[in-house]
Scaffold this motif. Structure first.
Motif, PDB file in Angstrom:
ATOM      1  N   GLN A 210       0.857  -1.436  -0.022  1.00  0.00           N
ATOM      2  CA  GLN A 210      -0.008  -0.038  -0.013  1.00  0.00           C
ATOM      3  C   GLN A 210       0.923   1.207   0.037  1.00  0.00           C
ATOM      4  O   GLN A 210       0.609   2.291  -0.753  1.00  0.00           O
ATOM      5  N   LEU A 211       2.050   1.271   0.727  1.00  0.00           N
ATOM      6  CA  LEU A 211       2.880   2.243   0.774  1.00  0.00           C
ATOM      7  C   LEU A 211       3.635   2.724  -0.433  1.00  0.00           C
ATOM      8  O   LEU A 211       3.535   3.753  -1.127  1.00  0.00           O
ATOM      9  N   PHE A 212       4.042   1.560  -1.294  1.00  0.00           N
ATOM     10  CA  PHE A 212       4.701   1.827  -2.514  1.00  0.00           C
ATOM     11  C   PHE A 212       3.724   2.189  -3.566  1.00  0.00           C
ATOM     12  O   PHE A 212       3.903   3.019  -4.475  1.00  0.00           O
ATOM     13  N   LYS A 213       2.359   1.624  -3.399  1.00  0.00           N
ATOM     14  CA  LYS A 213       1.406   2.052  -4.333  1.00  0.00           C
ATOM     15  C   LYS A 213       0.999   3.672  -4.272  1.00  0.00           C
ATOM     16  O   LYS A 213       0.696   4.368  -5.320  1.00  0.00           O
ATOM     17  N   ALA A 214       0.861   4.043  -2.981  1.00  0.00           N
ATOM     18  CA  ALA A 214       0.580   5.538  -2.888  1.00  0.00           C
ATOM     19  C   ALA A 214       1.788   6.271  -3.384  1.00  0.00           C
ATOM     20  O   ALA A 214       1.489   7.263  -3.823  1.00  0.00           O
ATOM     21  N   LEU A 215       3.066   5.708  -3.205  1.00  0.00           N
ATOM     22  CA  LEU A 215       4.254   6.555  -4.014  1.00  0.00           C
ATOM     23  C   LEU A 215       4.464   6.367  -5.232  1.00  0.00           C
ATOM     24  O   LEU A 215       5.248   6.901  -5.687  1.00  0.00           O
ATOM     25  N   GLY A 216       3.642   5.430  -5.858  1.00  0.00           N
ATOM     26  CA  GLY A 216       3.842   4.997  -7.114  1.00  0.00           C
ATOM     27  C   GLY A 216       3.135   6.011  -8.231  1.00  0.00           C
ATOM     28  O   GLY A 216       3.148   5.819  -9.393  1.00  0.00           O
ATOM     29  N   ASP A 217       2.652   7.085  -7.780  1.00  0.00           N
ATOM     30  CA  ASP A 217       1.798   7.917  -8.386  1.00  0.00           C
ATOM     31  C   ASP A 217       2.796   9.528  -8.615  1.00  0.00           C
ATOM     32  O   ASP A 217       3.115   9.838  -7.646  1.00  0.00           O
ATOM     33  N   GLU A 218       2.863   9.842  -9.602  1.00  0.00           N
ATOM     34  CA  GLU A 218       3.677  11.103 -10.026  1.00  0.00           C
ATOM     35  C   GLU A 218       3.116  12.257  -9.291  1.00  0.00           C
ATOM     36  O   GLU A 218       3.825  13.150  -8.618  1.00  0.00           O
ATOM     37  N   ARG A 219       2.013  12.453  -9.108  1.00  0.00           N
ATOM     38  CA  ARG A 219       1.286  13.586  -8.351  1.00  0.00           C
ATOM     39  C   ARG A 219       1.591  13.570  -7.052  1.00  0.00           C
ATOM     40  O   ARG A 219       1.922  14.357  -6.158  1.00  0.00           O
ATOM     41  N   ARG A 220       1.186  12.072  -6.406  1.00  0.00           N
ATOM     42  CA  ARG A 220       1.473  11.972  -4.862  1.00  0.00           C
ATOM     43  C   ARG A 220       3.123  12.342  -4.502  1.00  0.00           C
ATOM     44  O   ARG A 220       3.133  12.644  -3.291  1.00  0.00           O
ATOM     45  N   LEU A 221       3.970  11.789  -5.507  1.00  0.00           N
ATOM     46  CA  LEU A 221       5.168  11.994  -5.006  1.00  0.00           C
ATOM     47  C   LEU A 221       5.469  13.493  -4.869  1.00  0.00           C
ATOM     48  O   LEU A 221       6.260  14.049  -4.137  1.00  0.00           O
ATOM     49  N   LEU A 222       4.786  14.198  -5.850  1.00  0.00           N
ATOM     50  CA  LEU A 222       5.160  15.623  -5.745  1.00  0.00           C
ATOM     51  C   LEU A 222       4.612  16.391  -4.595  1.00  0.00           C
ATOM     52  O   LEU A 222       5.071  17.234  -4.126  1.00  0.00           O
ATOM     53  N   ILE A 223       3.336  15.779  -4.139  1.00  0.00           N
ATOM     54  CA  ILE A 223       2.673  16.300  -2.687  1.00  0.00           C
ATOM     55  C   ILE A 223       3.625  15.908  -1.996  1.00  0.00           C
ATOM     56  O   ILE A 223       3.635  17.022  -1.017  1.00  0.00           O
ATOM     57  N   VAL A 224       4.118  14.686  -1.566  1.00  0.00           N
ATOM     58  CA  VAL A 224       4.910  14.283  -0.515  1.00  0.00           C
ATOM     59  C   VAL A 224       6.120  15.236  -0.635  1.00  0.00           C
ATOM     60  O   VAL A 224       6.645  15.782   0.521  1.00  0.00           O
ATOM     61  N   ARG A 225       6.792  15.534  -1.411  1.00  0.00           N
ATOM     62  CA  ARG A 225       7.966  16.142  -1.710  1.00  0.00           C
ATOM     63  C   ARG A 225       7.609  17.853  -1.119  1.00  0.00           C
ATOM     64  O   ARG A 225       8.462  18.292  -0.488  1.00  0.00           O
ATOM     65  N   ARG A 226       6.548  18.372  -1.343  1.00  0.00           N
ATOM     66  CA  ARG A 226       5.923  19.702  -0.978  1.00  0.00           C
ATOM     67  C   ARG A 226       5.752  19.486   0.403  1.00  0.00           C
ATOM     68  O   ARG A 226       6.207  20.525   1.200  1.00  0.00           O
TER      69      ARG A 226
END
Length: 130
Positions: free
Chosen positions: A49-65
Motif C-alpha cells: 500500500q505504501l509503494f502504491k501510494a508513492l507510485g503516482d507522480e502527483r502523490r510524489l510531488l505532494i509528498v516532496r512539497r
C-alpha cells in the motif's frame, strides 16, 4: 449521463459559513479518514500500500512539497497543484492511509507533515534487499 460529483457530508464536520470566514475545502473528507488507526507498516500488505501510494507522480510531488514545508495546510496544496479539491482529497486519503503523511486539525484547517517513521520503514526495506 454525467457522474455526480462526490461530496462530503458536512453535517459531520460543522464549519463556519459566511464571507468573514475562510474554510479549507479539503478538511472534511481527510479529517474523517484520519480518525481511523494508522497502518502496520511492517506487513507486506502495508508495504504494498505504501509503494502504491508513492507510485503516482502527483502523490510524489505532494509528498516532496509537504516534506519541504512540514505542517502545510491542505488549502495551500490545493492552490499550488493543478487539481480539483476531490482529486486532492483522493491523493491525501491514499497518502494518509498508507502512513506516508500525518495530519492534524487546527481549528477548521487540516495541516500535513511527512510521518517521520516512514523514512525509517523505507530505509529498512531497502536494507533488506541487500
Amino acid at each position: 449521463m454525467a457522474q455526480p460529483v462526490p461530496t462530503v457530508d458536512q453535517s459531520k464536520f460543522p464549519l463556519a459559513e459566511g464571507p468573514e470566514y475562510e474554510v479549507c475545502p479539503a478538511v472534511g473528507l481527510v479529517h474523517e479518514l484520519l480518525e481511523g488507526e494508522r497502518p502496520d507498516v511492517r506487513s507486506a500488505a502495508s508495504m504494498a500500500q505504501l509503494f502504491k501510494a508513492l507510485g503516482d507522480e502527483r502523490r510524489l510531488l505532494i509528498v516532496r512539497r509537504v516534506a519541504a514545508q512540514p505542517d502545510i495546510c491542505a488549502c495551500h496544496l490545493l492552490e499550488e497543484f493543478d487539481m480539483s479539491q476531490p482529486t486532492l482529497s483522493h491523493h491525501m486519503k491514499l497518502l494518509c492511509a498508507s502512513g506516508v503523511l500525518a495530519g492534524r486539525k487546527q481549528g477548521k484547517w487540516m495541516h500535513y507533515s511527512v510521518d517521520p517513521a516512514i523514512a525509517d520503514v523505507i530505509a529498512a526495506f531497502e536494507r533488506s534487499l541487500r
